[in-house]
Design an enzyme around this catalytic site. Structure first.
Site, PDB file in Angstrom:
ATOM      1  N   TYR A   3       0.598   9.824  11.863  1.00 37.73           N
ATOM      2  CA  TYR A   3      -0.408   9.393  10.889  1.00 37.73           C
ATOM      3  C   TYR A   3      -1.632   8.843  11.646  1.00 37.73           C
ATOM      4  O   TYR A   3      -1.482   8.064  12.593  1.00 37.73           O
ATOM      5  CB  TYR A   3       0.196   8.314   9.983  1.00 37.73           C
ATOM      6  CG  TYR A   3      -0.803   7.664   9.069  1.00 37.73           C
ATOM      7  CD1 TYR A   3      -1.400   8.389   8.043  1.00 37.73           C
ATOM      8  CD2 TYR A   3      -1.165   6.337   9.235  1.00 37.73           C
ATOM      9  CE1 TYR A   3      -2.330   7.805   7.209  1.00 37.73           C
ATOM     10  CE2 TYR A   3      -2.094   5.743   8.401  1.00 37.73           C
ATOM     11  CZ  TYR A   3      -2.674   6.480   7.394  1.00 37.73           C
ATOM     12  OH  TYR A   3      -3.590   5.900   6.575  1.00 37.73           O
ATOM     13  N   ASP A  37       9.028   5.624  10.612  1.00 35.57           N
ATOM     14  CA  ASP A  37       8.096   5.601   9.488  1.00 35.57           C
ATOM     15  C   ASP A  37       8.617   6.644   8.491  1.00 35.57           C
ATOM     16  O   ASP A  37       8.498   7.845   8.718  1.00 35.57           O
ATOM     17  CB  ASP A  37       6.683   5.932   9.977  1.00 35.57           C
ATOM     18  CG  ASP A  37       5.646   5.928   8.843  1.00 35.57           C
ATOM     19  OD1 ASP A  37       6.048   6.072   7.669  1.00 35.57           O
ATOM     20  OD2 ASP A  37       4.445   5.808   9.134  1.00 35.57           O
ATOM     21  N   ARG A  91       2.178 -17.415   0.571  1.00 29.75           N
ATOM     22  CA  ARG A  91       2.140 -16.601   1.794  1.00 29.75           C
ATOM     23  C   ARG A  91       3.543 -16.492   2.370  1.00 29.75           C
ATOM     24  O   ARG A  91       3.952 -15.459   2.875  1.00 29.75           O
ATOM     25  CB  ARG A  91       1.164 -17.181   2.835  1.00 29.75           C
ATOM     26  CG  ARG A  91       1.189 -16.373   4.125  1.00 29.75           C
ATOM     27  CD  ARG A  91       0.062 -16.644   5.127  1.00 29.75           C
ATOM     28  NE  ARG A  91      -0.570 -17.935   5.025  1.00 29.75           N
ATOM     29  CZ  ARG A  91      -0.040 -19.100   5.425  1.00 29.75           C
ATOM     30  NH1 ARG A  91       1.156 -19.117   5.982  1.00 29.75           N
ATOM     31  NH2 ARG A  91      -0.697 -20.225   5.289  1.00 29.75           N
ATOM     32  N   LYS A 130       2.461   5.270  -1.100  1.00 28.73           N
ATOM     33  CA  LYS A 130       2.733   6.693  -1.307  1.00 28.73           C
ATOM     34  C   LYS A 130       3.871   6.887  -2.327  1.00 28.73           C
ATOM     35  O   LYS A 130       3.715   6.507  -3.455  1.00 28.73           O
ATOM     36  CB  LYS A 130       3.002   7.357   0.042  1.00 28.73           C
ATOM     37  CG  LYS A 130       2.033   6.916   1.163  1.00 28.73           C
ATOM     38  CD  LYS A 130       0.592   7.361   0.941  1.00 28.73           C
ATOM     39  CE  LYS A 130      -0.414   6.662   1.872  1.00 28.73           C
ATOM     40  NZ  LYS A 130      -0.143   6.766   3.297  1.00 28.73           N
TER      41      LYS A 130
HETATM   42  C1  LIG Z   1      -0.524   6.112   4.524  1.00 24.37           C
HETATM   43  C2  LIG Z   1       0.407   6.062   5.668  1.00 24.37           C
HETATM   44  C3  LIG Z   1       0.508   4.915   6.470  1.00 24.37           C
HETATM   45  C4  LIG Z   1      -0.411   3.693   6.298  1.00 24.37           C
HETATM   46  O1  LIG Z   1      -0.168   3.030   5.119  1.00 24.37           O
HETATM   47  P1  LIG Z   1      -1.322   2.247   4.285  1.00 24.37           P
HETATM   48  O2  LIG Z   1      -0.579   1.779   3.091  1.00 24.37           O
HETATM   49  O3  LIG Z   1      -2.405   3.226   3.997  1.00 24.37           O
HETATM   50  O4  LIG Z   1      -1.787   1.134   5.171  1.00 24.37           O
HETATM   51  C5  LIG Z   1       1.439   4.922   7.484  1.00 24.37           C
HETATM   52  N1  LIG Z   1       2.232   5.992   7.721  1.00 24.37           N
HETATM   53  C6  LIG Z   1       2.145   7.117   6.976  1.00 24.37           C
HETATM   54  C7  LIG Z   1       3.039   8.266   7.284  1.00 24.37           C
HETATM   55  C8  LIG Z   1       1.233   7.197   5.934  1.00 24.37           C
HETATM   56  O5  LIG Z   1       1.145   8.311   5.214  1.00 24.37           O
END
Ligand SMILES: *Cc1c(COP(=O)(O)O)cnc(C)c1O
Length: 395
Positions: A114, A186, A61, A211
């Protein structure tokens, strides 16, 4: 130990190009065996020679060598002092909010956000005592006008999801600095290949590595990278609360990252081609893509991004019925949530990725039943165009 290794990596990799860092940063041959590729260290614990006498790892962890390799690489790609990998993008979001903010603080975010980020702010952190506020006006002046003495964090997504607006990171960084607030970007939609917010003045960069970074739709993950003092606080929270990724997930993400530069080139090239073509199609009502000259954020995107990305949003003529027909008539574009994989996806934000946003707020942001979001993959672009053409022809 983790931090020390990352500092070493920063020193030895910062002069190298992006694609080289993606393949090599944090990924030296395994010291124990010479394995060229970082092994999957499937272990929860580490044998010590005497109490406290260990090789930098005690319990997974707190740290794991496969994870350290990924964290070092991700930090190197964003030009960060330190990086942390998480079990998901939202686990990274959660640790960032919980470790840097306290009840009574305000967080300011762009309204087009998001859905999951909106949900954790509104349904988890608001009851906890945080005051989230959203600006429809994504300009620096729009952010500045909403800052109060309680504003401790500014959260920006650019390009935004799903409307693909562009926010001026450098200008918002000035606003944050003046307010004494932490600027988090982000960067999931752009990936570090297209945009490096830390170089534009951001304090922290967050990714859903699910992604583009992972890139193959086979693993969920997240990361936070940035200034060491801030990331150290987030790390304390991560170790205290969990949310860490397993070594198999870290391995898959590292494997994906190696081809990020190549993949992004192709995503951008194909998305630009399809956006241009869709914009002239008689069945298409609107196309949202920052690479189009008529897009309001085009000049800014050109300035702060290397290219315009692989995401395209659009509307077809004929309202909801035509939209539903289109969504069920593509073959190569799979109707699915998520984005950034090698395969093309089509998504209906209002009922899928953004369904967790209350309808009145969603509609104000343009996320209505007619909005369609494409994640353009790296298949042959002629086949992708053909697939879209066939679906448009049945409307
Ligand atoms: C998918 C996404 C998230 C969240 O990420 P997860 O891996 O699904 O928890 C946050 N910000 C954006 C822009 C996203 O496309």
């Amino acid at each position: 130990m983790t931090t020390f290794q990352q500092d070493m990596a920063m020193d030895s990799y910062h002069h190298l190009g992006f694609a080289t860092r993606a393949i090599h940063a944090g990924q030296e041959a395994d010291p124990a065996t010479g394995a060229t590729i970082v092994p999957i260290y499937a272990t929860s614990t580490y044998t010590q020679a005497a109490p406290g006498d260990h090789k930098g790892y005690e319990y997974s962890r707190s740290g794991n060598p496969t994870r350290t390799a990924l964290e070092t690489c991700l930090a190197a790609l964003e030009g960060a002092e330190m990086g942390l990998a998480f079990a998901s993008g939202l686990a990274a979001t959660n640790a960032t909010l919980a470790s840097l903010l306290k009840p009574g603080d305000e967080i300011l975010a762009n309204a087009d956000l998001y859905g999951g980020t909106f949900r954790i702010l509104d349904k988890v952190y608001k009851p906890w005592g945080l005051e989230p506020r959203y600006t429809e006006d994504g300009s620096a002046a729009g952010f500045a006008s909403m800052v109060t003495p309680k504003t401790k964090m500014i959260w920006v997504e650019t390009p935004t999801n799903p409307m693909l607006q562009i926010i001026d990171i450098e200008a918002v960084a000035e606003v944050a600095k003046k307010a004494g607030a932490v600027l988090v970007v982000d960067n999931t939609f752009a990936s570090p290949y297209l945009q490096q917010p830390l170089h534009l003045g951001a304090d922290l960069v967050l990714h859903s590595t699910t992604k583009y970074l992972g890139g193959h739709s086979d693993v969920v993950g997240g990361c936070v990278v940035g200034k060491k003092d801030l990331v150290t606080k987030v790390k304390f929270h991560q170790n205290a609360s969990g949310g860490t990724p397993g070594p198999f997930d870290c391995y898959l993400t590292l494997r994906g990252v190696k081809t990020l530069a190549l993949r992004m080139e192709k995503h951008c090239q194909s998305a630009r081609h399809l956006a241009d073509w869709l914009a002239h199609h008689p069945q298409v009502e609107a196309v949202y893509y920052p690479g189009l000259k008529g897009h309001p954020g085009h000049a800014l995107a050109k300035k702060q991004m290397r290219d315009f990305g692989g995401m395209v949003s659009m509307r077809v003529k004929g309202g909801k019925a035509a939209t539903m027909k289109f969504l069920t008539h593509t073959k190569l574009f799979s109707l699915a949530e998520s984005l950034g994989g090698v395969e093309s996806l089509v998504n209906h934000p209002a009922t899928m990725t953004h369904a967790s946003i209350p309808a009145d707020i969603r509609l104000k942001r343009g996320v209505d039943d007619g909005l369609i979001r494409l994640s353009v993959g790296i298949e042959d672009v002629a086949d992708l165009q053909d697939d879209l053409e066939k679906a448009l022809s049945v409307l």
